[in-house]
Motif scaffolding. Structure first.
Motif, PDB file in Angstrom:
ATOM      1  N   LYS A  13     -27.346  -4.590 -28.954  1.00 48.23           N
ATOM      2  CA  LYS A  13     -26.253  -4.280 -28.429  1.00 48.23           C
ATOM      3  C   LYS A  13     -25.879  -5.264 -27.199  1.00 48.23           C
ATOM      4  O   LYS A  13     -26.692  -5.296 -26.375  1.00 48.23           O
ATOM      5  CB  LYS A  13     -26.214  -2.946 -27.734  1.00 48.23           C
ATOM      6  CG  LYS A  13     -24.803  -2.354 -27.250  1.00 48.23           C
ATOM      7  CD  LYS A  13     -24.977  -0.936 -26.900  1.00 48.23           C
ATOM      8  CE  LYS A  13     -23.771  -0.468 -26.116  1.00 48.23           C
ATOM      9  NZ  LYS A  13     -23.467   0.845 -25.800  1.00 48.23           N
ATOM     10  N   VAL A  14     -24.818  -6.124 -27.369  1.00 52.07           N
ATOM     11  CA  VAL A  14     -24.369  -7.020 -26.274  1.00 52.07           C
ATOM     12  C   VAL A  14     -23.020  -6.974 -25.859  1.00 52.07           C
ATOM     13  O   VAL A  14     -22.064  -6.288 -26.516  1.00 52.07           O
ATOM     14  CB  VAL A  14     -24.433  -8.548 -26.875  1.00 52.07           C
ATOM     15  CG1 VAL A  14     -25.923  -8.843 -27.335  1.00 52.07           C
ATOM     16  CG2 VAL A  14     -23.600  -8.793 -28.208  1.00 52.07           C
ATOM     17  N   THR A  15     -23.013  -7.350 -24.699  1.00 52.66           N
ATOM     18  CA  THR A  15     -21.616  -7.316 -23.902  1.00 52.66           C
ATOM     19  C   THR A  15     -21.497  -8.762 -23.344  1.00 52.66           C
ATOM     20  O   THR A  15     -22.497  -9.576 -23.117  1.00 52.66           O
ATOM     21  CB  THR A  15     -21.708  -6.466 -22.792  1.00 52.66           C
ATOM     22  OG1 THR A  15     -22.431  -6.274 -21.993  1.00 52.66           O
ATOM     23  CG2 THR A  15     -21.220  -4.836 -23.412  1.00 52.66           C
ATOM     24  N   LYS A  16     -20.389  -9.150 -22.754  1.00 52.32           N
ATOM     25  CA  LYS A  16     -20.113 -10.317 -22.101  1.00 52.32           C
ATOM     26  C   LYS A  16     -20.714 -10.476 -20.881  1.00 52.32           C
ATOM     27  O   LYS A  16     -20.925  -9.462 -20.096  1.00 52.32           O
ATOM     28  CB  LYS A  16     -18.564 -10.688 -21.984  1.00 52.32           C
ATOM     29  CG  LYS A  16     -18.191 -11.899 -21.550  1.00 52.32           C
ATOM     30  CD  LYS A  16     -16.883 -11.862 -21.065  1.00 52.32           C
ATOM     31  CE  LYS A  16     -16.527 -13.600 -20.776  1.00 52.32           C
ATOM     32  NZ  LYS A  16     -15.218 -13.551 -20.484  1.00 52.32           N
ATOM     33  N   ASP A  17     -21.329 -11.666 -20.488  1.00 51.02           N
ATOM     34  CA  ASP A  17     -22.279 -12.047 -19.264  1.00 51.02           C
ATOM     35  C   ASP A  17     -23.554 -11.194 -19.139  1.00 51.02           C
ATOM     36  O   ASP A  17     -23.894 -10.780 -18.207  1.00 51.02           O
ATOM     37  CB  ASP A  17     -21.293 -11.811 -18.041  1.00 51.02           C
ATOM     38  CG  ASP A  17     -19.958 -12.529 -17.889  1.00 51.02           C
ATOM     39  OD1 ASP A  17     -20.309 -13.780 -18.538  1.00 51.02           O
ATOM     40  OD2 ASP A  17     -19.115 -12.335 -17.116  1.00 51.02           O
ATOM     41  N   GLN A  18     -24.262 -10.809 -20.589  1.00 50.99           N
ATOM     42  CA  GLN A  18     -25.184 -10.300 -20.389  1.00 50.99           C
ATOM     43  C   GLN A  18     -26.626 -11.084 -20.927  1.00 50.99           C
ATOM     44  O   GLN A  18     -26.471 -12.104 -21.665  1.00 50.99           O
ATOM     45  CB  GLN A  18     -25.227  -8.866 -21.487  1.00 50.99           C
ATOM     46  CG  GLN A  18     -26.498  -8.272 -21.535  1.00 50.99           C
ATOM     47  CD  GLN A  18     -26.375  -7.184 -22.703  1.00 50.99           C
ATOM     48  OE1 GLN A  18     -25.321  -6.974 -23.323  1.00 50.99           O
ATOM     49  NE2 GLN A  18     -27.451  -6.378 -22.897  1.00 50.99           N
ATOM     50  N   VAL A  57     -15.414 -12.171 -36.606  1.00 55.46           N
ATOM     51  CA  VAL A  57     -15.679 -12.127 -35.107  1.00 55.46           C
ATOM     52  C   VAL A  57     -17.144 -12.871 -34.931  1.00 55.46           C
ATOM     53  O   VAL A  57     -18.178 -12.761 -35.983  1.00 55.46           O
ATOM     54  CB  VAL A  57     -16.260 -10.387 -34.961  1.00 55.46           C
ATOM     55  CG1 VAL A  57     -16.772 -10.318 -33.724  1.00 55.46           C
ATOM     56  CG2 VAL A  57     -14.923  -9.635 -35.428  1.00 55.46           C
ATOM     57  N   LYS A  58     -17.193 -13.310 -33.960  1.00 57.51           N
ATOM     58  CA  LYS A  58     -18.404 -14.168 -33.888  1.00 57.51           C
ATOM     59  C   LYS A  58     -18.921 -13.996 -32.356  1.00 57.51           C
ATOM     60  O   LYS A  58     -17.791 -13.751 -31.425  1.00 57.51           O
ATOM     61  CB  LYS A  58     -18.136 -15.913 -33.720  1.00 57.51           C
ATOM     62  CG  LYS A  58     -17.887 -16.439 -35.070  1.00 57.51           C
ATOM     63  CD  LYS A  58     -17.560 -17.722 -35.089  1.00 57.51           C
ATOM     64  CE  LYS A  58     -17.401 -18.027 -36.617  1.00 57.51           C
ATOM     65  NZ  LYS A  58     -17.193 -19.580 -36.849  1.00 57.51           N
ATOM     66  N   VAL A  59     -19.985 -14.121 -31.782  1.00 56.41           N
ATOM     67  CA  VAL A  59     -20.387 -14.068 -30.594  1.00 56.41           C
ATOM     68  C   VAL A  59     -21.230 -15.262 -30.396  1.00 56.41           C
ATOM     69  O   VAL A  59     -22.137 -15.766 -30.573  1.00 56.41           O
ATOM     70  CB  VAL A  59     -21.641 -12.677 -30.464  1.00 56.41           C
ATOM     71  CG1 VAL A  59     -22.087 -12.804 -29.238  1.00 56.41           C
ATOM     72  CG2 VAL A  59     -21.111 -11.554 -30.971  1.00 56.41           C
ATOM     73  N   SER A  60     -20.796 -15.937 -29.139  1.00 59.97           N
ATOM     74  CA  SER A  60     -21.182 -17.169 -28.587  1.00 59.97           C
ATOM     75  C   SER A  60     -21.920 -16.926 -27.409  1.00 59.97           C
ATOM     76  O   SER A  60     -21.898 -16.077 -26.584  1.00 59.97           O
ATOM     77  CB  SER A  60     -19.907 -18.026 -28.509  1.00 59.97           C
ATOM     78  OG  SER A  60     -19.243 -17.575 -27.307  1.00 59.97           O
ATOM     79  N   ILE A  98     -25.071 -14.275 -23.143  1.00 59.72           N
ATOM     80  CA  ILE A  98     -23.812 -13.867 -24.035  1.00 59.72           C
ATOM     81  C   ILE A  98     -22.539 -14.460 -23.110  1.00 59.72           C
ATOM     82  O   ILE A  98     -22.459 -13.787 -22.263  1.00 59.72           O
ATOM     83  CB  ILE A  98     -23.748 -12.309 -24.476  1.00 59.72           C
ATOM     84  CG1 ILE A  98     -24.939 -12.238 -24.978  1.00 59.72           C
ATOM     85  CG2 ILE A  98     -22.471 -12.124 -25.398  1.00 59.72           C
ATOM     86  CD1 ILE A  98     -25.235 -12.763 -26.429  1.00 59.72           C
ATOM     87  N   GLU A  99     -21.769 -15.489 -23.806  1.00 59.61           N
ATOM     88  CA  GLU A  99     -20.649 -15.779 -23.145  1.00 59.61           C
ATOM     89  C   GLU A  99     -19.279 -15.279 -23.407  1.00 59.61           C
ATOM     90  O   GLU A  99     -18.367 -14.975 -22.807  1.00 59.61           O
ATOM     91  CB  GLU A  99     -20.559 -17.603 -23.329  1.00 59.61           C
ATOM     92  CG  GLU A  99     -21.927 -18.170 -22.332  1.00 59.61           C
ATOM     93  CD  GLU A  99     -21.543 -19.441 -22.671  1.00 59.61           C
ATOM     94  OE1 GLU A  99     -21.124 -19.910 -23.815  1.00 59.61           O
ATOM     95  OE2 GLU A  99     -22.148 -20.057 -21.796  1.00 59.61           O
ATOM     96  N   ASN A 100     -19.219 -14.828 -24.875  1.00 64.23           N
ATOM     97  CA  ASN A 100     -17.997 -14.420 -25.329  1.00 64.23           C
ATOM     98  C   ASN A 100     -18.153 -13.718 -26.755  1.00 64.23           C
ATOM     99  O   ASN A 100     -19.041 -14.101 -27.203  1.00 64.23           O
ATOM    100  CB  ASN A 100     -16.977 -15.820 -25.647  1.00 64.23           C
ATOM    101  CG  ASN A 100     -15.538 -15.387 -25.644  1.00 64.23           C
ATOM    102  OD1 ASN A 100     -15.289 -14.154 -25.577  1.00 64.23           O
ATOM    103  ND2 ASN A 100     -14.535 -16.126 -25.685  1.00 64.23           N
ATOM    104  N   ILE A 101     -17.203 -12.730 -26.919  1.00 64.29           N
ATOM    105  CA  ILE A 101     -17.208 -11.993 -28.164  1.00 64.29           C
ATOM    106  C   ILE A 101     -15.693 -12.351 -28.711  1.00 64.29           C
ATOM    107  O   ILE A 101     -14.638 -11.735 -28.015  1.00 64.29           O
ATOM    108  CB  ILE A 101     -17.662 -10.589 -28.132  1.00 64.29           C
ATOM    109  CG1 ILE A 101     -18.785 -10.465 -27.549  1.00 64.29           C
ATOM    110  CG2 ILE A 101     -17.386  -9.695 -29.330  1.00 64.29           C
ATOM    111  CD1 ILE A 101     -19.079  -9.040 -27.070  1.00 64.29           C
TER     112      ILE A 101
END
Length: 102
Positions: A13-18, A57-60, A98-101
């Protein structure tokens, strides 16, 4: 906003800036990575569940380094046979920011 991402067979489970400690990946420090296996996205209460993944949707993220986990002791013994074996193991991880969703 958060997302559930499949990284190398494990779900995070990821959020931005984690920071995420994922199983070791190929790539150098400072390299950017994208994760396309997004299983769920929550955007302020609007939940999108994938079948099996959410399309578009991509997570970078960015690789910050390769680290080792804590030492785990593996001890084997068979009683009355004078058999004892003691080993240690340190799992290797990649630290990802994690930089961006999108």
């Amino acid at each position: 906003m958060y997302a559930i991402v499949d990284i190398a067979g494990k779900q995070f489970k990821v959020t931005k800036d984690q920071f995420v400690y994922a199983p070791k990946m190929a790539g150098e420090e400072g390299a950017s990575v994208e994760f396309e296996n997004v299983l769920l996205v929550d955007n302020d209460g609007k939940v999108a569940v994938g079948t099996p993944t959410v399309k578009g949707v991509k997570v970078s993220g960015k690789i910050l380094g390769h680290v080792k986990g804590d030492k785990v002791i593996v001890f084997k013994k068979k009683r009355r046979k004078s058999y004892k074996k003691k080993n240690g193991h340190r799992q290797q991880f990649t630290k990802v920011l994690i930089e961006n969703i999108k």
